[in-house]
Design a protein around this motif. Structure first.
Motif, PDB file in Angstrom:
ATOM      1  N   GLY A 120      27.343  30.740 -20.007  1.00  0.00           N
ATOM      2  CA  GLY A 120      26.828  31.784 -19.125  1.00  0.00           C
ATOM      3  C   GLY A 120      25.702  31.334 -18.215  1.00  0.00           C
ATOM      4  N   ASN A 121      25.312  30.055 -18.311  1.00  0.00           N
ATOM      5  CA  ASN A 121      24.227  29.573 -17.448  1.00  0.00           C
ATOM      6  C   ASN A 121      24.689  29.467 -16.007  1.00  0.00           C
ATOM      7  OD1 ASN A 121      22.401  29.026 -19.680  1.00  0.00           O
ATOM      8  ND2 ASN A 121      23.817  27.356 -20.180  1.00  0.00           N
ATOM      9  N   LEU A 122      23.843  29.879 -15.102  1.00  0.00           N
ATOM     10  CA  LEU A 122      24.150  29.756 -13.672  1.00  0.00           C
ATOM     11  C   LEU A 122      23.928  28.302 -13.265  1.00  0.00           C
ATOM     12  CD1 LEU A 122      24.851  31.024 -10.945  1.00  0.00           C
ATOM     13  CD2 LEU A 122      22.453  31.721 -10.725  1.00  0.00           C
ATOM     14  N   LYS A 123      25.002  27.650 -12.841  1.00  0.00           N
ATOM     15  CA  LYS A 123      24.915  26.208 -12.575  1.00  0.00           C
ATOM     16  C   LYS A 123      24.895  25.874 -11.083  1.00  0.00           C
ATOM     17  CE  LYS A 123      24.991  23.674 -15.635  1.00  0.00           C
ATOM     18  NZ  LYS A 123      23.859  23.284 -16.501  1.00  0.00           N
ATOM     19  N   GLY A 124      25.549  26.701 -10.268  1.00  0.00           N
ATOM     20  CA  GLY A 124      25.634  26.356  -8.849  1.00  0.00           C
ATOM     21  C   GLY A 124      25.453  27.578  -7.966  1.00  0.00           C
ATOM     22  N   THR A 125      24.667  27.417  -6.915  1.00  0.00           N
ATOM     23  CA  THR A 125      24.443  28.515  -5.971  1.00  0.00           C
ATOM     24  C   THR A 125      24.539  27.944  -4.552  1.00  0.00           C
ATOM     25  OG1 THR A 125      22.081  28.072  -6.221  1.00  0.00           O
ATOM     26  CG2 THR A 125      22.972  29.928  -7.464  1.00  0.00           C
ATOM     27  N   PRO A 126      25.771  27.601  -4.118  1.00  0.00           N
ATOM     28  CA  PRO A 126      25.906  26.904  -2.847  1.00  0.00           C
ATOM     29  C   PRO A 126      25.282  27.674  -1.676  1.00  0.00           C
ATOM     30  CG  PRO A 126      28.038  27.684  -3.674  1.00  0.00           C
ATOM     31  CD  PRO A 126      27.051  27.875  -4.769  1.00  0.00           C
ATOM     32  N   MET A 127      24.503  26.938  -0.908  1.00  0.00           N
ATOM     33  CA  MET A 127      23.884  27.431   0.334  1.00  0.00           C
ATOM     34  C   MET A 127      22.955  28.621   0.123  1.00  0.00           C
ATOM     35  SD  MET A 127      26.947  27.089   3.085  1.00  0.00           S
ATOM     36  CE  MET A 127      28.262  25.912   2.863  1.00  0.00           C
ATOM     37  N   ILE A 128      22.426  28.760  -1.082  1.00  0.00           N
ATOM     38  CA  ILE A 128      21.529  29.906  -1.304  1.00  0.00           C
ATOM     39  C   ILE A 128      20.264  29.787  -0.452  1.00  0.00           C
ATOM     40  CG2 ILE A 128      20.341  28.910  -3.315  1.00  0.00           C
ATOM     41  CD1 ILE A 128      20.306  31.774  -4.499  1.00  0.00           C
ATOM     42  N   GLY A 129      19.922  28.559  -0.129  1.00  0.00           N
ATOM     43  CA  GLY A 129      18.728  28.354   0.702  1.00  0.00           C
ATOM     44  C   GLY A 129      19.073  28.112   2.159  1.00  0.00           C
ATOM     45  N   GLY A 130      20.280  28.486   2.588  1.00  0.00           N
ATOM     46  CA  GLY A 130      20.739  28.191   3.957  1.00  0.00           C
ATOM     47  C   GLY A 130      21.847  27.161   3.902  1.00  0.00           C
ATOM     48  N   THR A 131      22.456  26.893   5.026  1.00  0.00           N
ATOM     49  CA  THR A 131      23.650  26.037   5.034  1.00  0.00           C
ATOM     50  C   THR A 131      23.369  24.609   4.559  1.00  0.00           C
ATOM     51  OG1 THR A 131      23.231  25.627   7.360  1.00  0.00           O
ATOM     52  CG2 THR A 131      24.923  27.276   6.823  1.00  0.00           C
ATOM     53  N   ASP A 132      22.079  24.248   4.508  1.00  0.00           N
ATOM     54  CA  ASP A 132      21.788  22.877   4.075  1.00  0.00           C
ATOM     55  C   ASP A 132      21.082  22.806   2.732  1.00  0.00           C
ATOM     56  OD1 ASP A 132      19.499  24.038   4.825  1.00  0.00           O
ATOM     57  OD2 ASP A 132      18.776  22.408   6.114  1.00  0.00           O
ATOM     58  N   SER A 133      21.064  23.917   1.981  1.00  0.00           N
ATOM     59  CA  SER A 133      20.359  23.850   0.692  1.00  0.00           C
ATOM     60  C   SER A 133      20.989  24.751  -0.370  1.00  0.00           C
ATOM     61  CB  SER A 133      18.895  24.254   0.882  1.00  0.00           C
ATOM     62  OG  SER A 133      18.271  24.284  -0.384  1.00  0.00           O
ATOM     63  N   ASN A 134      21.212  24.152  -1.525  1.00  0.00           N
ATOM     64  CA  ASN A 134      21.800  24.910  -2.644  1.00  0.00           C
ATOM     65  C   ASN A 134      20.732  25.485  -3.576  1.00  0.00           C
ATOM     66  OD1 ASN A 134      24.248  24.233  -1.593  1.00  0.00           O
ATOM     67  ND2 ASN A 134      24.537  22.466  -2.951  1.00  0.00           N
ATOM     68  N   LYS A 135      19.484  25.429  -3.119  1.00  0.00           N
ATOM     69  CA  LYS A 135      18.377  25.961  -3.929  1.00  0.00           C
ATOM     70  C   LYS A 135      17.450  26.753  -3.018  1.00  0.00           C
ATOM     71  CE  LYS A 135      18.131  22.366  -7.376  1.00  0.00           C
ATOM     72  NZ  LYS A 135      18.171  20.963  -7.371  1.00  0.00           N
ATOM     73  N   HIS A 136      16.613  27.555  -3.649  1.00  0.00           N
ATOM     74  CA  HIS A 136      15.550  28.209  -2.884  1.00  0.00           C
ATOM     75  C   HIS A 136      14.361  28.384  -3.810  1.00  0.00           C
ATOM     76  CE1 HIS A 136      13.269  31.238  -0.684  1.00  0.00           C
ATOM     77  NE2 HIS A 136      13.929  30.839   0.397  1.00  0.00           N
ATOM     78  N   ASN A 137      13.172  28.108  -3.293  1.00  0.00           N
ATOM     79  CA  ASN A 137      11.969  28.161  -4.142  1.00  0.00           C
ATOM     80  C   ASN A 137      11.758  29.510  -4.804  1.00  0.00           C
ATOM     81  OD1 ASN A 137      11.359  25.557  -3.736  1.00  0.00           O
ATOM     82  ND2 ASN A 137       9.864  25.910  -2.086  1.00  0.00           N
ATOM     83  N   ASP A 138      12.194  30.566  -4.149  1.00  0.00           N
ATOM     84  CA  ASP A 138      11.965  31.907  -4.702  1.00  0.00           C
ATOM     85  C   ASP A 138      13.095  32.381  -5.607  1.00  0.00           C
ATOM     86  OD1 ASP A 138       9.574  32.111  -3.400  1.00  0.00           O
ATOM     87  OD2 ASP A 138      10.477  32.956  -1.594  1.00  0.00           O
ATOM     88  N   PHE A 139      14.054  31.509  -5.873  1.00  0.00           N
ATOM     89  CA  PHE A 139      15.181  31.925  -6.709  1.00  0.00           C
ATOM     90  C   PHE A 139      15.233  31.066  -7.964  1.00  0.00           C
ATOM     91  CE2 PHE A 139      19.543  31.635  -8.243  1.00  0.00           C
ATOM     92  CZ  PHE A 139      19.830  32.983  -8.409  1.00  0.00           C
ATOM     93  N   ASP A 140      15.208  31.736  -9.102  1.00  0.00           N
ATOM     94  CA  ASP A 140      15.213  31.024 -10.378  1.00  0.00           C
ATOM     95  C   ASP A 140      16.586  31.181 -11.044  1.00  0.00           C
ATOM     96  OD1 ASP A 140      14.881  29.984 -12.864  1.00  0.00           O
ATOM     97  OD2 ASP A 140      13.215  31.297 -13.457  1.00  0.00           O
TER      98      ASP A 140
END
Ligand code: FES
Ligand SMILES: [Fe+2]
Length: 385
Positions: A120-140
């Motif tokens: 159940g762990n969230l492993k991938g969040t494609p483009m959550i930080g925009g088209t060039d980033s799969n991460k975002h500082n405000d998203f855990d």
């Protein structure tokens, strides 16, 4: 007066001694709103059976709907079964739409392609930080995994506790295991495994509670099951002592069918003619015989439809070997006939609950003790805010 208040008024009559009690009112069987009350107050609070371990092979994710809730069963490569709410943490898309093997070990949402592992762990969040980033500082991602549902597997039955605060399953099952300890121990029950091709399903046009109530009593045997009654007659059936969470009947004239090939090792030889058929409240119907075991899991579909799913378990190689295929088939056929005979009765009771002349009915003070026990078990839970 709204539906819930009407039901509350009636519950006092359900809680009376059997001579003056009446059963649950029609609304408890016919209304969509009470179906939700059943889910939230009766079923969610306890241990409900939702399927069988054999439904979920290793590396599979299997979506089910249980009383309107999308639920996901997963089993990883090590064979560990888990149960989650089948909903993506992002925009609430139903995560898995079809049962299937997931070779990658990842469950991928079809909407924006977020992925979760079998834990159940969230492993991938494609483009959550925009088209060039799969991460975002405000998203855990660590706090946005799938929401687990408390579960356990017993006799290959998958039990869930939606509320998460039921008593531990071991405590829940202990009184029944204590009752059965004269025949079986938890260890000796492990001699039984699910039979190959030993499942069946019946759809009944009735509220789930009527299917339960019908299983609780043997009163109807002579009229509904004349064949069964010829070799296991009503007078050889007895009411088992009611527990807090179970009731049912037993027979002292059971005979294992030809080809059964042995009995559970702990079962005393002079007691082989005993068999018991309790309901583990709310929705798990069991049959324990010295040579085989069955579960009928009642899946409530809506207020007037239920799915009865049955799985048989057998001793050792009888469960799996080809040479016992005919035996397994014949036993499934026998139980299918018995359970099918009950359908007209539960469907007839459902139809009868459309009548304004029926307000819960009356009980035989001798033959309907268990039925009232179940009504009271349900009523107590419905009465809780
Ligand atoms: S809803 Fe699942 S990834 Fe967006
Ligand atoms: Fe029956």
């Amino acid at each position: 007066m709204n539906q819930e208040s009407k039901i509350h008024l009636h519950l006092e009559r359900v809680m009376r001694p059997i001579e003056s009690a009446s059963g649950l009112p029609n609304e408890c069987y016919t209304d969509a709103s009470t179906f939700k009350l059943d889910r939230d107050r009766v079923i969610a609070q306890g241990w409900a059976c939702v399927g069988f371990g054999t439904d979920v092979p290793n590396n599979w994710a299997v979506p089910i709907t249980f009383m309107g809730y999308p639920i996901l069963l997963t089993r990883n490569s090590a064979g560990v079964l888990k149960v989650f709410h089948n909903v993506c943490s992002h925009r609430g898309m139903q995560l898995v739409l079809e049962a299937g093997k997931l070779g990658t070990g990842l469950i991928r949402c079809k909407y924006h392609s977020w992925t979760y592992d079998f834990d159940g762990n969230l492993k991938g969040t494609p483009m959550i930080g925009g088209t060039d980033s799969n991460k975002h500082n405000d998203f855990d991602p660590t706090v946005n995994g799938l929401r687990p549902i408390a579960n356990t597997v017993w006799m290959d039955n998958i039990f869930i506790n939606l509320s998460g605060d039921a008593e531990p399953f071991e405590k829940f099952i202990a009184p029944l295991m204590h009752r059965w300890s004269k025949w079986v121990s938890p260890e000796s029950l492990k001699e039984l495994t699910p039979g190959i091709d030993a499942k069946m399903e019946l759809v009944v046009k009735s509220n789930w509670k009527l299917a339960v109530e019908n299983f609780l009593e043997s009163y109807h045997l002579p009229w509904v099951h004349p064949n069964l009654n010829s070799y296991s007659p009503l007078e050889k059936h007895y009411d088992i002592d009611r527990g807090e969470n179970f009731a049912g009947q037993g027979s002292s004239s059971y005979t294992a069918p030809a080809g059964a090939n042995g009995n559970i090792s702990s079962w005393p030889g002079k007691e082989l003619n005993f068999a018991e058929y309790p309901v583990l409240y709310p929705n798990t119907l069991l049959g324990l015989q010295s040579d085989h075991f069955f579960t009928m899991c009642i899946i409530p579909i809506d207020e007037t439809t239920s799915l009865e799913r049955v799985q048989l378990m057998f001793l050792g190689e009888v469960a799996t070997d080809d040479k016992y295929a005919e035996h397994r088939k014949s036993l499934i056929k026998t139980w299918n006939e018995v359970f099918s005979e009950d359908i007209f009765a539960v469907e007839g009771m459902q139809a009868g609950r459309q009548s304004p002349a029926y307000r819960g009915g009356v009980f035989s003070p001798v033959m309907d003790q268990h039925t009232l026990h179940f009504h009271q078990w349900v009523a107590k839970r419905l009465a809780k805010e």
